[in-house]
Design a protein around this motif. Structure first.
Motif, mmCIF file in Angstrom:
data_model
loop_
_atom_site.group_PDB
_atom_site.id
_atom_site.type_symbol
_atom_site.label_atom_id
_atom_site.label_comp_id
_atom_site.label_asym_id
_atom_site.label_seq_id
_atom_site.Cartn_x
_atom_site.Cartn_y
_atom_site.Cartn_z
ATOM 1 N N LEU A 162 -44.365 8.380 -43.634
ATOM 2 C CA LEU A 162 -43.105 8.266 -44.317
ATOM 3 C C LEU A 162 -42.120 9.161 -44.346
ATOM 4 O O LEU A 162 -40.806 8.757 -43.919
ATOM 5 C CB LEU A 162 -43.125 7.956 -45.826
ATOM 6 C CG LEU A 162 -43.953 6.510 -46.538
ATOM 7 C CD1 LEU A 162 -44.564 6.893 -47.920
ATOM 8 C CD2 LEU A 162 -43.476 5.786 -45.887
ATOM 9 N N GLU A 163 -42.360 10.742 -44.069
ATOM 10 C CA GLU A 163 -41.522 10.896 -43.284
ATOM 11 C C GLU A 163 -40.724 10.795 -42.537
ATOM 12 O O GLU A 163 -39.728 11.428 -42.065
ATOM 13 C CB GLU A 163 -42.599 12.985 -43.044
ATOM 14 C CG GLU A 163 -42.171 14.066 -44.042
ATOM 15 C CD GLU A 163 -43.199 14.988 -43.767
ATOM 16 O OE1 GLU A 163 -43.248 15.297 -42.503
ATOM 17 O OE2 GLU A 163 -43.868 14.472 -44.812
ATOM 18 N N THR A 164 -41.761 10.337 -41.246
ATOM 19 C CA THR A 164 -40.891 9.874 -39.954
ATOM 20 C C THR A 164 -39.608 8.577 -39.921
ATOM 21 O O THR A 164 -38.941 9.254 -39.728
ATOM 22 C CB THR A 164 -41.897 8.734 -39.277
ATOM 23 O OG1 THR A 164 -43.325 9.656 -38.838
ATOM 24 C CG2 THR A 164 -41.670 8.566 -38.143
ATOM 25 N N THR A 165 -40.132 8.131 -40.927
ATOM 26 C CA THR A 165 -39.163 6.882 -41.419
ATOM 27 C C THR A 165 -38.161 7.379 -41.903
ATOM 28 O O THR A 165 -36.677 6.728 -41.942
ATOM 29 C CB THR A 165 -39.563 5.913 -42.159
ATOM 30 O OG1 THR A 165 -40.089 6.260 -43.684
ATOM 31 C CG2 THR A 165 -41.221 5.123 -41.650
ATOM 32 N N ALA A 166 -38.207 8.726 -42.846
ATOM 33 C CA ALA A 166 -37.077 9.180 -42.987
ATOM 34 C C ALA A 166 -36.269 10.219 -42.421
ATOM 35 O O ALA A 166 -34.811 9.961 -42.325
ATOM 36 C CB ALA A 166 -37.207 10.333 -44.389
ATOM 37 N N LEU A 167 -36.819 10.665 -41.090
ATOM 38 C CA LEU A 167 -36.389 11.262 -40.101
ATOM 39 C C LEU A 167 -35.358 10.715 -39.414
ATOM 40 O O LEU A 167 -33.948 10.092 -39.029
ATOM 41 C CB LEU A 167 -37.256 12.157 -39.340
ATOM 42 C CG LEU A 167 -36.952 12.961 -38.495
ATOM 43 C CD1 LEU A 167 -36.731 14.556 -38.719
ATOM 44 C CD2 LEU A 167 -38.093 13.548 -37.093
ATOM 45 N N VAL A 168 -36.033 9.420 -39.097
ATOM 46 C CA VAL A 168 -35.451 8.217 -38.216
ATOM 47 C C VAL A 168 -34.314 7.343 -38.958
ATOM 48 O O VAL A 168 -33.316 7.244 -38.119
ATOM 49 C CB VAL A 168 -35.841 6.991 -38.183
ATOM 50 C CG1 VAL A 168 -35.427 5.441 -37.266
ATOM 51 C CG2 VAL A 168 -37.083 7.560 -36.953
#
Ligand SMILES: Nc1ncnc2c1ncn2[C@@H]1O[C@H](COP(=O)(O)OP(=O)(O)OP(=O)(O)O)[C@@H](O)[C@H]1O
Ligand SMILES: [Mg+2]
Length: 274
Positions: A162-168
């Motif tokens: 989920l952190e990755t989706t937030a970053l993207v």
């Protein structure tokens, strides 16, 4: 067009099984679907009976800029096209390292295809990593669906994802959202599966309203462990063609219904940008 990344960096959780059977199920419901295999293992391609040989164009050629998606996709069933992948695609991670705009190659390719060909759904089967191929999928996507196997460590892996989706979303795709989690390899009647499902619902219920997963739901359709789902790939068939009345086919048909029911809520950023 709904552009859906099927993503989880953990291996063997049901990404490919879900991508293929969702794509096949949507196509059977009359939707025009393009399934893009983004995994160098090429499992989604093999699952639908495609084993690219020789000069057959693949996803690698799209990332290299040699081919368009329209030149690469193959018709495998009524309404269903597949952009296949082979081990060549593993080189993309390295070849794109220094490329400017390396995260948006796929988005640009999809945009180009959408100009001439209106697909209803484009589904991307991501590899089990958070590398450049997955980032390309997230950058191109209008939504993410996360297959999750309910076991003890599942939620830890989920936070990273989920952190990755937030970053993207911050850097590359302001429209990105996680639409849902689909529970795969579900062991009906076990305490563990029920506990993890409760924890997951509680976790999503407490989400920050600004997070990409603020509106994410746990799909009602749980994909039970069913041997027919594991057998179908060796026949190069979706579960609907292989065994249309097995529990696996019923579970994926239910998921497809839920996804179609969510159509009103979705709008493509490509359309928004137009
Ligand atoms: N519901 C299910 N019941 C039984 N077997 C399943 C089910 N879902 C997936 N499988 C089997 O489990 C294995 C892993 O599934 P799958 O390939 O879909 O996972 P994946 O997340 O795509 O894996 P990878 O991370 O390697 O890409 C496969 O052999 C598949 O056939
Ligand atoms: Mg896979």
């Amino acid at each position: 067009m709904r552009i859906i990344a099927i993503m989880n960096q953990k291996g063997g959780v049901g990404k490919t099984t879900s991508s293929v059977n969702m794509a096949a199920g949507l196509a059977m419901q009359g939707k025009k679907v393009c399934l893009v295999d983004l995994d160098p293992q090429g499992h989604a391609s093999l699952h639908l009976g495609i084993e690219p040989m020789g000069n057959v164009p693949t996803a690698y050629d799209v990332f290299s800029g040699f081919k368009t998606l329209a030149e690469t996709r193959q018709l495998v069933a009524k309404n269903l096209w597949v952009v296949p992948a082979t081990l060549d695609l593993a080189a993309t991670e390295l070849e794109l390292v220094d490329a400017e705009n390396r995260e948006i190659v796929l988005r640009e390719a999809i945009k180009k295809m959408a100009e001439t060909e209106p697909f209803d759904y484009l589904i991307m089967d991501c590899p089990p990593s958070l590398g450049v191929l997955t980032v390309n999928a997230l950058t191109a996507a209008t939504e993410v669906i996360i297959p999750l196997q309910p076991h003890f460590f599942a939620l830890q892996g989920l936070s990273k994802l989920l952190e990755t989706t937030a970053l993207v979303r911050r850097r590359l795709n302001r429209n990105l959202k996680v639409s849902g989690v689909v529970l795969c390899l579900y062991e009906t009647g076990t305490r563990l599966a029920a506990d993890v499902t409760d924890d997951l619902c509680a976790f999503l219920g407490e989400s920050d309203p600004e997070a990409p997963w603020a509106d994410a739901k746990v799909f009602q359709s749980r994909i039970r462990r069913n041997i027919k789902l594991a057998e179908a790939p060796s026949y190069g068939q979706s579960v609907f063609d292989y065994s249309s009345s097995c529990p696996g086919a019923k579970d994926y048909a239910g998921l497809v219904e839920e996804i179609i029911a969510g159509e009103q809520a979705e709008e493509s950023p490509l359309q928004q940008a137009a």
